[in-house]
Write an enzyme that holds these catalytic residues in place. Structure first.
Site, PDB file in Angstrom:
ATOM      1  N   GLU A   1      36.659  46.702  41.790  1.00 28.76           N
ATOM      2  CA  GLU A   1      35.655  45.713  41.342  1.00 28.76           C
ATOM      3  C   GLU A   1      35.547  44.681  42.445  1.00 28.76           C
ATOM      4  O   GLU A   1      36.475  43.892  42.653  1.00 28.76           O
ATOM      5  CB  GLU A   1      36.100  45.060  40.025  1.00 28.76           C
ATOM      6  CG  GLU A   1      36.328  46.030  38.873  1.00 28.76           C
ATOM      7  CD  GLU A   1      35.049  46.678  38.358  1.00 28.76           C
ATOM      8  OE1 GLU A   1      33.950  46.242  38.750  1.00 28.76           O
ATOM      9  OE2 GLU A   1      35.156  47.634  37.588  1.00 28.76           O
TER      10      GLU A   1
ATOM     11  N   CYS B   1      32.314  36.370  40.554  1.00 24.64           N
ATOM     12  CA  CYS B   1      31.744  37.522  41.273  1.00 24.64           C
ATOM     13  C   CYS B   1      30.289  37.746  40.886  1.00 24.64           C
ATOM     14  O   CYS B   1      29.499  38.216  41.693  1.00 24.64           O
ATOM     15  CB  CYS B   1      32.571  38.770  41.011  1.00 24.64           C
ATOM     16  SG  CYS B   1      32.693  39.169  39.258  1.00 24.64           S
TER      17      CYS B   1
ATOM     18  N   ASN C   1      40.115  34.170  40.740  1.00 29.70           N
ATOM     19  CA  ASN C   1      39.089  33.402  40.025  1.00 29.70           C
ATOM     20  C   ASN C   1      39.105  33.541  38.500  1.00 29.70           C
ATOM     21  O   ASN C   1      38.675  32.633  37.809  1.00 29.70           O
ATOM     22  CB  ASN C   1      37.698  33.659  40.611  1.00 29.70           C
ATOM     23  CG  ASN C   1      37.255  35.080  40.465  1.00 29.70           C
ATOM     24  OD1 ASN C   1      38.067  35.989  40.321  1.00 29.70           O
ATOM     25  ND2 ASN C   1      35.955  35.293  40.506  1.00 29.70           N
TER      26      ASN C   1
HETATM   27  P1  NAD Z   1      40.881  38.839  47.813  1.00 29.90           P
HETATM   28  O1  NAD Z   1      40.312  40.166  48.173  1.00 29.90           O
HETATM   29  O2  NAD Z   1      41.150  37.881  48.888  1.00 29.90           O
HETATM   30  O3  NAD Z   1      42.261  39.011  47.025  1.00 29.90           O
HETATM   31  C1  NAD Z   1      42.357  39.809  45.857  1.00 29.90           C
HETATM   32  C2  NAD Z   1      43.778  40.343  45.739  1.00 29.90           C
HETATM   33  O4  NAD Z   1      44.007  41.288  46.781  1.00 29.90           O
HETATM   34  C3  NAD Z   1      44.859  39.258  45.885  1.00 29.90           C
HETATM   35  O5  NAD Z   1      45.889  39.508  44.969  1.00 29.90           O
HETATM   36  C4  NAD Z   1      45.314  39.469  47.319  1.00 29.90           C
HETATM   37  O6  NAD Z   1      46.610  38.987  47.548  1.00 29.90           O
HETATM   38  C5  NAD Z   1      45.230  40.990  47.429  1.00 29.90           C
HETATM   39  N1  NAD Z   1      45.162  41.530  48.801  1.00 29.90           N
HETATM   40  C6  NAD Z   1      44.690  40.912  49.917  1.00 29.90           C
HETATM   41  N2  NAD Z   1      44.819  41.736  50.988  1.00 29.90           N
HETATM   42  C7  NAD Z   1      45.364  42.891  50.530  1.00 29.90           C
HETATM   43  C8  NAD Z   1      45.749  44.118  51.153  1.00 29.90           C
HETATM   44  N3  NAD Z   1      45.578  44.318  52.461  1.00 29.90           N
HETATM   45  N4  NAD Z   1      46.284  45.090  50.394  1.00 29.90           N
HETATM   46  C9  NAD Z   1      46.458  44.919  49.057  1.00 29.90           C
HETATM   47  N5  NAD Z   1      46.130  43.769  48.414  1.00 29.90           N
HETATM   48  C10 NAD Z   1      45.576  42.766  49.144  1.00 29.90           C
HETATM   49  O7  NAD Z   1      39.888  38.202  46.722  1.00 29.90           O
HETATM   50  P2  NAD Z   1      39.938  36.743  46.079  1.00 29.90           P
HETATM   51  O8  NAD Z   1      39.527  35.742  47.105  1.00 29.90           O
HETATM   52  O9  NAD Z   1      41.196  36.545  45.320  1.00 29.90           O
HETATM   53  O10 NAD Z   1      38.780  36.868  44.983  1.00 29.90           O
HETATM   54  C11 NAD Z   1      37.444  36.645  45.264  1.00 29.90           C
HETATM   55  C12 NAD Z   1      36.704  37.946  45.495  1.00 29.90           C
HETATM   56  O11 NAD Z   1      36.875  38.804  44.372  1.00 29.90           O
HETATM   57  C13 NAD Z   1      35.205  37.749  45.635  1.00 29.90           C
HETATM   58  O12 NAD Z   1      34.738  38.608  46.625  1.00 29.90           O
HETATM   59  C14 NAD Z   1      34.671  38.164  44.274  1.00 29.90           C
HETATM   60  O13 NAD Z   1      33.336  38.572  44.264  1.00 29.90           O
HETATM   61  C15 NAD Z   1      35.601  39.280  43.935  1.00 29.90           C
HETATM   62  N6  NAD Z   1      35.629  39.475  42.500  1.00 29.90           N
HETATM   63  C16 NAD Z   1      35.050  40.584  41.998  1.00 29.90           C
HETATM   64  C17 NAD Z   1      35.013  40.770  40.623  1.00 29.90           C
HETATM   65  C18 NAD Z   1      34.405  41.983  40.019  1.00 29.90           C
HETATM   66  O14 NAD Z   1      34.749  42.281  38.872  1.00 29.90           O
HETATM   67  N7  NAD Z   1      33.542  42.699  40.706  1.00 29.90           N
HETATM   68  C19 NAD Z   1      35.568  39.809  39.780  1.00 29.90           C
HETATM   69  C20 NAD Z   1      36.158  38.679  40.354  1.00 29.90           C
HETATM   70  C21 NAD Z   1      36.188  38.524  41.716  1.00 29.90           C
END
Ligand code: NAD
Length: 490
Positions: free
Chosen positions: A256, A290, A158
């Site tokens: 995060e 987020c 995002n």
């Molecule tokens: P996601 O968890 O689906 O993916 C994030 C990353 O993790 C991607 O690069 C993905 O390929 C990787 N990933 C997935 N499975 C994994 C595994 N088993 N091992 C290691 N890596 C893995 O999240 P998304 O859909 O890309 O992003 C949206 C989410 O992120 C929402 O929940 C949002 O709230 C959160 N977010 C949090 C913040 C914050 O700063 N707190 C900021 C932005 C987004």
């Protein structure tokens, strides 16, 4: 600057060892933007080995040299800002003005990191004399901040630029080396970042980018012995799995994660301002933030006034092509996300919530090819509806009602999350009293939930995360504090 179409491992642009590829789609129209290598565990291992080897090169650089490279990267990003913003918009469907803002913030994040690299200060510690034999007054105790080693940076779709930079820039500022795993939906900005650092003169192997799935490339980074810390931003459930897997090799974790951020509007609030914040908080980047406003908790006394104005304002939002400067709400990232949003809206309406606006996919006219969901207002959301607990990550406002400050706080705290929250009131003392009782990493008074400053503490409590970003704080998380004692009597 051209976006590379290969991965960067040990200073070379390479394809996947298996030669597998995958296509990158524009969520606004399903246009194929690029065909990129789809790396696997072997590619991740090659990148981790390279990063581990590069630690020696990193060690030989002074903080001032690292700072200079970060500053050069900031300047290159600024020179290529329009290119970067366009790539963000095409790759993840973010309205172009928001992508421009994200790019400008990326320049700031790199600049803060360049400044903080020169401030890796230690302390001298006055030593207690009692447990030691005479002569200990001659001891000098001091701390030094050392790099933690190889940092695995796993980032979400995002904010595919600035959230990546919040991992890479502090890690490099601190003298670490990095292996990046960008999101599968949204990898292009990370490749341009790698190119920028290459041009800025970062030595080989200090920054590697491996494309591929979380389950393979991500998991290799999380479990590999040579990786010393994981800086992860993403979904709470992914974060939980990563924490479990990383614990086997005792890695330091900076997580995060998701949020379910409440916006509380009290009976003495300036309703016009609260409406503006609710619109921006809920619908910016189609709710895929987020810190987006997930629940609007209204005092009974302002409810009807607020809803009338809110409906009017939401009705003016233009949904459409994110490259169009007048667009407020673009597409969501993929069809899976659309289905999840629709499922949660349906569950709420089946359980009695009233759909005051929207509530469906937009699949007609020029929007037919894109992943569009109509800006939606759900009134009468109560506990028991999934949307009251689950992070919807879409353009949906969930309206709840509270009859007292006490009830508003209870509702606000009643999820597993604790990222950010907002309170609207004309009584600042009342706002501060409530802010102290809200369980969240940050609370805004008379402002929107989706705010972040790149040099300020950022992070969640409860299931929203662990540790803090904000450049100097992330440097703290990605370094080790060594205590050295010199016996000057010897
Ligand atoms: P996601 O968890 O689906 O993916 C994030 C990353 O993790 C991607 O690069 C993905 O390929 C990787 N990933 C997935 N499975 C994994 C595994 N088993 N091992 C290691 N890596 C893995 O999240 P998304 O859909 O890309 O992003 C949206 C989410 O992120 C929402 O929940 C949002 O709230 C959160 N977010 C949090 C913040 C914050 O700063 N707190 C900021 C932005 C987004």
């Amino acid at each position: 600057m051209q976006v590379p179409s290969q991965m960067l491992i040990d200073g070379k642009w390479v394809d996947a060892e298996s030669l597998a590829t995958s296509t990158v789609l524009n969520p606004a129209n399903q246009e194929v933007l690029a065909t990129l290598p789809r790396g696997g565990r072997e590619d991740a291992r090659a990148a981790i080995d390279a990063a581990s080897e590069a630690l020696r090169r990193a060690e030989s650089m002074s903080a001032f040299e690292r700072s200079k490279i970060l500053l050069k990267a900031a300047s290159l990003l600024e020179q290529n800002a329009q290119e970067m913003a366009t790539i963000i918009t095409k790759n993840v469907g973010k309205p172009i003005t928001d992508s421009e803002a994200e790019t400008a913030r990326g320049v700031l994040t790199l600049t803060f990191a360049a400044e903080e690299a020169k401030r890796l200060y230690g302390q001298t510690i006055p030593l207690d004399t009692s447990p030691f034999p005479p002569g200990n007054m001659n001891r000098l105790g001091f701390t030094i901040r050392e790099p933690i080693g190889v940092v695995g940076a796993i980032s979400p779709f995002n904010f595919p630029l600035n959230l990546l930079l919040h991992k890479v820039a502090p890690a490099l500022a601190a003298g670490n080396t990095v292996v990046v795993k960008p999101p599968t939906d949204g990898p292009l900005p990370a490749l341009l970042v790698a190119k920028i650092f290459e041009e800025a003169g970062l030595p080989r192997g200090m920054l590697n980018v491996v494309l591929g799935s979380g389950g393979e490339v991500g998991d290799e980074i999380v479990t590999n012995e040579k990786v010393n810390a994981i800086s992860f931003t993403g979904d709470t459930e992914t974060g939980r799995m990563i924490a479990e897997r990383a614990a086997r090799t005792n890695k330091k974790l900076l997580l995060e994660l998701g949020g379910h951020n409440p916006l509380i509007i009290l009976d003495d609030a300036k309703v016009v301002n609260a409406v503006n914040s609710a619109v921006a908080g809920t619908f910016s980047y189609a709710g895929q933030v987020c810190t987006a406003t997930r629940r609007i908790i209204l005092s009974e006394r302002v409810k009807e006034r607020f809803l009338t104005q809110f409906e009017q304002a939401v009705g003016t939002l233009k949904v459409g092509d994110p490259m169009d400067r007048t667009t407020s709400v673009g597409p969501v990232i993929n069809v899976r996300a659309l289905e999840k949003i629709d499922g949660l809206v349906r569950d709420a309406s089946d359980k009695g919530a009233k759909v005051r606006m929207g509530g469906s996919r937009l699949g007609y006219g020029e929007l037919a090819q894109g992943n569009y969901y109509s800006p939606t207002i759900l009134d009468g959301v109560v506990g028991g509806m999934e949307i009251s607990q689950k992070e919807i990550f879409g353009p949906v406002a969930a309206i709840m009602e509270a009859s007292s400050d006490e009830e508003a706080i209870e509702l606000a705290n009643n999820t597993i999350y604790g990222l950010q929250a907002s309170i609207y009131t004309s009584d600042l003392a009342r706002g501060i009293r409530m802010a102290k009782r809200i369980k969240a990493g940050a609370v805004m008074i008379n402002d929107r939930t989706n705010l972040r400053w790149d040099n300020a503490p950022f992070g969640g409590i409860k299931r929203s995360g662990m540790g803090r970003e904000g450049v100097s704080l992330a440097i703290g998380e990605l370094t080790e504090l060594k205590f050295v004692v010199a016996n000057l009597a010897e």
